[in-house]
Design a protein around this motif. Structure first.
Motif, PDB file in Angstrom:
ATOM      1  N   UNK A   1      35.492 127.446 102.176  1.00 56.50           N
ATOM      2  CA  UNK A   1      34.421 126.495 102.927  1.00 56.50           C
ATOM      3  C   UNK A   1      34.580 125.131 102.483  1.00 56.50           C
ATOM      4  N   UNK A   2      35.083 124.883 101.247  1.00 58.17           N
ATOM      5  CA  UNK A   2      35.306 123.471 100.682  1.00 58.17           C
ATOM      6  C   UNK A   2      36.509 122.930 101.909  1.00 58.17           C
ATOM      7  N   UNK A   3      37.403 123.927 101.812  1.00 62.18           N
ATOM      8  CA  UNK A   3      38.508 123.284 102.501  1.00 62.18           C
ATOM      9  C   UNK A   3      38.291 122.947 104.108  1.00 62.18           C
ATOM     10  N   UNK A   4      37.281 123.679 104.435  1.00 63.99           N
ATOM     11  CA  UNK A   4      36.743 123.474 105.826  1.00 63.99           C
ATOM     12  C   UNK A   4      35.700 122.187 106.089  1.00 63.99           C
ATOM     13  N   UNK A   5      34.991 122.025 105.221  1.00 63.85           N
ATOM     14  CA  UNK A   5      34.123 120.790 104.887  1.00 63.85           C
ATOM     15  C   UNK A   5      35.030 119.626 105.082  1.00 63.85           C
ATOM     16  N   UNK A   6      36.201 119.655 104.248  1.00 66.37           N
ATOM     17  CA  UNK A   6      37.010 118.452 104.063  1.00 66.37           C
ATOM     18  C   UNK A   6      37.681 118.475 105.743  1.00 66.37           C
ATOM     19  N   UNK A   7      37.909 119.501 106.279  1.00 67.55           N
ATOM     20  CA  UNK A   7      38.790 119.403 107.407  1.00 67.55           C
ATOM     21  C   UNK A   7      37.942 118.932 108.526  1.00 67.55           C
ATOM     22  N   UNK A   8      36.558 119.465 108.648  1.00 68.23           N
ATOM     23  CA  UNK A   8      35.546 118.976 109.322  1.00 68.23           C
ATOM     24  C   UNK A   8      35.482 117.257 109.289  1.00 68.23           C
ATOM     25  N   UNK A   9      35.522 116.904 108.035  1.00 71.11           N
ATOM     26  CA  UNK A   9      35.215 115.353 107.517  1.00 71.11           C
ATOM     27  C   UNK A   9      36.531 114.734 108.034  1.00 71.11           C
TER      28      UNK A   9
END
Length: 452
Positions: free
Chosen positions: A332-340
């Motif tokens: 989920x951290x990777x996905x938050x960074x990706x969304x950012x």
């Protein structure tokens, strides 16, 4: 421009792993990271029964957040409401001050609470095994029962103080009964006035099998170990009523007892009910990327989220276990960074590594990657797994030292004084009455808007 604000709710396995990964992935200054946690540590829940048994000290399983997080702002408190439309999280600090935290992305990992039922007397007389305070309290309580029974002049009082009931045949309940039964067996040597035959442990569960997730063979082995030690295991049975000095079972038996330890499953944090979002058995529905549909910038994981289990491929959701929570935190951290950064996100996929159950001493049952183990081999796997899962070397050393000290020197059966005053209830330990209604959250949001 103002930097994006990422708010992580929860200081458990999922939340802390997410914050650690965000610190690793994000360039300093790329975003502000904050985590809301009621305590300054990540609690390693699987070892709580050993804390209750005095094998481990409380500090051993409480891994300091400040040792693990270096750029994350830690907000000491608990989230009591979320307004996804206004992108505001309402937080009650440990001082009881209520504040509002704005976010651009929020990661909901508030965990779970002890699941209870509408059973007369349950919330007043039962104690859970979900928090560090509960484990320490239960240890004090069990030792105090031995002390009071030793000093009692009335036989009926002595009998009621020396019978202990654990409800829940899952990992927490089985390990709790196993570890605490060893405590009272060892302690009775220091209480020459007590008749060892009066000390009885009961483990009950409404399910027909003990720890069915382990399979029939290992479940039966665990059952045999407990019964050989004298634990009275009753399956297909639950509690009908709990009183101050007696517990009534659903099969009609009335057990004179002043100790009821309730470990009959968990339920998602009440925080989830403050959102207008779809749930499955109280858990927030997410996509495989752990995004919450229809809510902008909201991700959810861990015990409070129904994350699709793609490894099973049968439409089920991931079980609320530590190994899933930690791995979901990274994804989920990777996905938050990706969304950012406007990049594509990835699905969560993890094949379960198996289960370990420490029954104390040389007894254990484990099923790593499908291999069934018992005895010393299973104990080695169980303890090795726990050590690997602890996130700091300091925590690993503390746990290993405690194991060695307990194995060589035993226990002193010391009460620390938690029994003084009014006994705490399940609600007191887990703060389940702290959450706001949806209307109250809207009021907070409206008040913030008026001030701006």
């Amino acid at each position: 421009m103002e930097r994006p604000r990422i708010l992580v709710v929860g200081g458990g396995f999922a939340g802390v792993e997410c914050a650690r990964r965000l610190e690793h992935k994000l360039v300093p200054g790329e975003a502000d990271i904050a985590i809301v946690a009621p305590f300054s540590y990540e609690l390693y829940l699987p070892l709580l029964p050993q804390v209750a048994a005095g094998v481990l000290t409380p500090q051993s399983v409480a891994v300091s957040l400040r040792r693990m997080l270096h750029r994350t702002r830690i907000i000491p408190g608990g989230a009591i409401g979320v307004d996804p439309q206004a992108k505001v999280c309402i937080i009650r600090k440990i001082t009881d001050e209520v504040v509002a935290e704005h976010y651009d992305y929020i990661v909901l990992a508030p965990g779970s609470i002890t699941r209870s039922f509408d059973i007369p007397g349950l919330t007043d007389h039962a104690r859970g095994m979900k928090t560090l305070a509960e484990a320490a309290f239960v240890r004090d309580h069990v030792i105090s029962q031995l002390d009071l029974a030793d000093a009692a002049t009335d036989r009926d009082e002595r009998i009621s103080r020396l019978q202990f009931v654990v409800v829940g045949g899952g990992y927490a309940g089985t390990e709790t009964a196993a570890c605490l039964q060893r405590v009272t067996t060892s302690a009775v040597k220091r209480y020459p006035r007590l008749n060892p035959n009066l000390i009885k442990w009961h483990l009950i569960d409404i399910a027909p099998k003990l720890m069915p997730e382990l399979g029939d063979k290992l479940g039966a082995t665990a059952l045999e170990v407990l019964r050989k030690r004298g634990v009275q295991v009753s399956l297909g049975v639950s509690v009908a009523e709990a009183g101050e000095d007696s517990i009534t079972f659903t099969d009609g038996r009335v057990i004179p007892s002043r100790t009821l330890i309730w470990t009959a499953g968990v339920a998602a944090s009440p925080l989830i009910a403050t959102l207008d979002a779809e749930t499955v058995r109280g858990r927030l529905v997410t996509t495989a990327e752990m995004k919450v549909p229809m809510l902008d910038g909201v991700f959810a994981l861990g015990d409070a989220a129904a994350v699709p289990d793609l490894a099973k491929g049968d439409g089920s959701v991931c079980p609320p276990t530590a190994q899933h929570a930690q791995r979901q935190g990274k994804v989920v951290a990777d996905n938050v960074v990706a969304a950012l950064r406007g990049q594509p996100m990835k699905d969560y996929f993890h094949k379960d590594l198996g289960l370990v159950v420490d029954l104390g001493g040389a007894d254990a049952v484990s099923k790593p990657v499908g291999v069934e183990l018992t005895g010393v081999a299973a104990q080695a796997v169980a303890r090795g797994y726990h050590l690997m899962a602890l996130r700091t070397n300091v925590a690993k050393v503390r746990v290993m030292t405690n194991w060695l000290l307990n194995a060589t020197a035993g226990d002193d059966f010391v009460r620390t004084g938690f029994q003084r005053g009014r006994p705490a209830t399940l609600r007191d330990f887990e703060y389940t009455d702290a959450y706001l209604t949806k209307e109250q959250i809207k009021e907070h949001t409206a008040a913030l808007t008026a001030k701006q």
